[in-house]
Scaffold this active site. Structure first.
Site, PDB file in Angstrom:
ATOM      1  N   LEU A 166       5.734 -10.189 -19.702  1.00  0.00           N
ATOM      2  CA  LEU A 166       6.696  -9.643 -19.631  1.00  0.00           C
ATOM      3  C   LEU A 166       6.847  -8.398 -18.236  1.00  0.00           C
ATOM      4  O   LEU A 166       6.433  -7.705 -18.021  1.00  0.00           O
ATOM      5  CB  LEU A 166       6.727  -8.348 -21.020  1.00  0.00           C
ATOM      6  CG  LEU A 166       6.569  -9.499 -21.916  1.00  0.00           C
ATOM      7  CD1 LEU A 166       6.699  -8.348 -23.034  1.00  0.00           C
ATOM      8  CD2 LEU A 166       7.283  -9.979 -22.312  1.00  0.00           C
ATOM      9  N   ALA A 200      -2.162  -1.225  43.548  1.00  0.00           N
ATOM     10  CA  ALA A 200      -1.432  -0.240  42.900  1.00  0.00           C
ATOM     11  C   ALA A 200      -0.411   0.407  43.417  1.00  0.00           C
ATOM     12  O   ALA A 200       0.236  -0.058  44.905  1.00  0.00           O
ATOM     13  CB  ALA A 200      -2.963   0.743  42.513  1.00  0.00           C
ATOM     14  N   ARG A 207       5.388  -2.546  48.192  1.00  0.00           N
ATOM     15  CA  ARG A 207       5.478  -1.164  47.916  1.00  0.00           C
ATOM     16  C   ARG A 207       5.673  -0.205  49.098  1.00  0.00           C
ATOM     17  O   ARG A 207       5.464  -0.903  50.382  1.00  0.00           O
ATOM     18  CB  ARG A 207       4.352  -0.181  46.972  1.00  0.00           C
ATOM     19  CG  ARG A 207       3.285  -0.240  48.230  1.00  0.00           C
ATOM     20  CD  ARG A 207       1.940   0.521  48.103  1.00  0.00           C
ATOM     21  NE  ARG A 207       0.510   1.130  48.781  1.00  0.00           N
ATOM     22  CZ  ARG A 207      -0.261   1.109  48.005  1.00  0.00           C
ATOM     23  NH1 ARG A 207      -0.603   0.817  46.417  1.00  0.00           N
ATOM     24  NH2 ARG A 207      -1.418   0.846  48.824  1.00  0.00           N
ATOM     25  N   ARG A 228      13.166   4.555 -15.664  1.00  0.00           N
ATOM     26  CA  ARG A 228      12.620   5.581 -15.774  1.00  0.00           C
ATOM     27  C   ARG A 228      12.012   6.103 -14.166  1.00  0.00           C
ATOM     28  O   ARG A 228      11.614   6.803 -13.771  1.00  0.00           O
ATOM     29  CB  ARG A 228      11.163   5.537 -16.302  1.00  0.00           C
ATOM     30  CG  ARG A 228      11.819   6.422 -18.099  1.00  0.00           C
ATOM     31  CD  ARG A 228      10.951   6.307 -18.703  1.00  0.00           C
ATOM     32  NE  ARG A 228      10.754   4.509 -19.623  1.00  0.00           N
ATOM     33  CZ  ARG A 228      10.054   4.483 -20.235  1.00  0.00           C
ATOM     34  NH1 ARG A 228       8.977   4.706 -20.966  1.00  0.00           N
ATOM     35  NH2 ARG A 228       9.507   3.029 -20.673  1.00  0.00           N
ATOM     36  N   GLU A 259       5.493   3.027 -32.206  1.00  0.00           N
ATOM     37  CA  GLU A 259       6.186   3.525 -31.048  1.00  0.00           C
ATOM     38  C   GLU A 259       5.986   5.119 -30.994  1.00  0.00           C
ATOM     39  O   GLU A 259       7.106   5.454 -32.765  1.00  0.00           O
ATOM     40  CB  GLU A 259       7.538   3.370 -31.045  1.00  0.00           C
ATOM     41  CG  GLU A 259       7.245   1.440 -30.070  1.00  0.00           C
ATOM     42  CD  GLU A 259       6.821   1.196 -29.242  1.00  0.00           C
ATOM     43  OE1 GLU A 259       6.332   1.648 -27.957  1.00  0.00           O
ATOM     44  OE2 GLU A 259       5.856   0.141 -29.801  1.00  0.00           O
TER      45      GLU A 259
END
Ligand code: UD1
Ligand code: CA
Length: 465
Positions: free
Chosen positions: A8, A422, A439, A15, A154
């Site tokens: 079901l 690096a 760099r 709620r 119930e």
């Protein structure tokens, strides 16, 4: 005898005060209706019909072809819900198990035991019951002087005496299928809620002289019906205890089960140790001899034997055997580490493959990358995979060394064994075995530091006059 099941799942679950349909609320990571369907499958039911209504499309999309469906357009009660399966099952001979989609903790072994009692005693109905110190909200099981079940009342229809009964209806039943559908035709809605109650079938059977059995479970957790978020939290706690216990018995050390959150279906190998604060989500498979946590959140991932994941987040990724992740690493979807890799602190990986023995030890981002074996990616190095419009791939060959604070602007390929100095920002491929530097050259000006300090001091003195 043929076995069928009806689940079901048509109610909205008012709620819960939620946008999500009740039976889709997860308990330990799996929607409640998924837990229930697993039970039905384990109890070897040939057919399972899910009654859908509110959120029918969502429920069907989640369960897919593992079930048949009957639509209950208006939610007129649990009896009316079962009646919707009449077209599919009404004519069948055999036993039908009815389970509510909001009772995620029912065990297959209990359903099996119930079925055995039911079939051996030739009962028309067998009800799974439990004794609650506080039965508030549940239907009460009323037994006669001979101890047999007479009817179910119930909460809202209870007399004070009935309300004082502690034995409750868990909402799981076995029925003689033919008799069930026959009796449902006679159920009326003359009660406090104006609904067609499935529970009324029990009283009808009893009056007709049929055998009705009550099977009482001593595991109270099994009986929880989740109607609100308080019960949802209870169900989560009980399910968590059950899951953790299974892992403990299976040879996993869980230092503090109360603060370890393992979802349904997670697999963990023996001699793995799980430290507190770890959240292991559905779809995760962890090998043997691993160290997980403290504070690891792992979702739908594979962790190889002997790996360690500490203070880290891993999602839809693979961590190879003997690899170490963390502390403070973030493995986003599509990360794949080979054997013996190391991912250290503040490293983020996304859609990146690392070969065996590769290391990204600190403060890096590696995204959309294919990295070979034994590669070392230095502190602060990143793959620049996104130009604001498109994503591009970085490839790094076996044994390459990428120095600290390197930007690899993708698409780019670093060849096997290459060495990137690096601080370089690379925009072009580096052939195998080459050293690449990109760099500014450093310039040292002798004595210049003292010179600028003296100049600054003189300027200050002039200003203060
Ligand atoms: C029901 C039982 C109660 C039992 C409790 C156990 C009845 C009348 N009452 O009460 O005796 O103690 O479960 O948890 O059966 N549903 C539909 N269509 C409907 C109404 C409900 O599919 O028209 C589904 C809901 O989605 C839910 C399940 O049936 O999964 C149970 O319904 P719910 O409203 O939660 O029943 P309870 O009041 O908890
Ligand atoms: Ca309920």
């Amino acid at each position: 005898m043929a076995r069928m099941a009806i689940v079901l799942a048509a109610g909205q679950g008012k709620r819960m005060k939620s946008k999500l349909y009740k039976v889709l609320h997860p308990v330990c990571g799996k929607p409640m209706v998924g837990h229930v369907l697993d039970v039905v499958r384990e109890a070897s039911c040939e057919r399972a019909v899910v009654i859908v209504g509110h959120g029918a499309e969502k429920v069907k999309a989640y369960l897919g072809e593992s079930a048949e469906y009957a639509l209950q357009e208006q939610q007129l009660g649990t009896g009316h819900a079962v009646l919707q399966a009449k077209e599919l099952l009404g004519e069948a001979e055999g036993t039908t198990i009815v389970v509510c989609g909001d009772t995620p903790l029912v065990r297959a072994s209990t359903v099996e035991a119930m079925l055995k009692l039911h079939e051996e005693s030739g009962a028309a109905a067998t009800v799974l019951t439990a004794s609650f110190a506080d039965p508030t909200g549940y239907g009460r099981v009323i037994r006669g002087e001979d101890g047999t079940v007479q009817r179910i009342v119930e909460q809202k229809d209870c007399s004070p005496e009935e309300a004082a009964v502690n034995e409750i209806n868990t909402g799981t039943y076995c029925f003689d299928n033919r008799k069930l559908f026959e009796a449902l035709g006679n159920v009326k809605n003359e009660n406090a809620q104006g609904e067609y109650y499935l529970t009324d079938v029990i009283g009808l059977f009893k009056s007709a002289g049929e055998v009705v059995q009550g099977y009482c479970t001593s595991d109270l957790a099994e009986a929880i019906g989740v109607n609100d978020r308080v019960a949802l939290a209870d169900a989560e706690r009980f399910m968590r205890e059950r899951i953790n216990r299974e892992h403990l018995l299976g040879g996993v050390t869980i230092i503090d089960p109360q603060s370890t959150y393992i979802e349904a279906g997670v697999v963990i190998g023996a001699d793995t140790v799980v430290y507190p604060g770890s959240v292991l989500r559905a779809g995760t498979v962890i090998g043997e001899d691993c160290v997980i946590g403290p504070n690891a959140e792992i979702t739908a991932s594979e962790i190889g034997d002997g790996a360690a994941v500490k203070y880290s987040v891993v999602a839809e990724s693979v961590v190879g055997a003997e690899s170490a992740v963390g502390p403070y690493a973030n493995l986003r979807p599509g990360s794949k580490l080979g054997r013996g890799c190391k991912i250290g602190d503040f490293v983020e990986l996304k859609n990146a493959t690392l070969g065996d023995g590769s290391k990204v030890s600190h403060l890096s981002y590696v995204g959309d990358a294919v990295v070979g074996k034994d590669v070392n990616i230095g502190c602060g190095a990143i793959t620049v995979n996104y130009d604001g419009f498109n994503k591009a791939v970085t490839e790094i060959g076996d044994g390459a060394f990428v120095g600290s604070n390197v930007n690899l602007i993708a698409p780019i390929k670093i060849g096997d064994g290459a060495y990137v100095v690096a601080g370089s920002t690379l925009t072009q491929d580096v052939p195998a075995g080459d050293l690449s530097i990109a760099r500014e050259r450093q310039v040292n000006k002798p004595g210049y530091a003292d010179k600028i300090r003296a100049r600054a001091k003189a300027k200050k003195e002039r200003g203060s006059k």
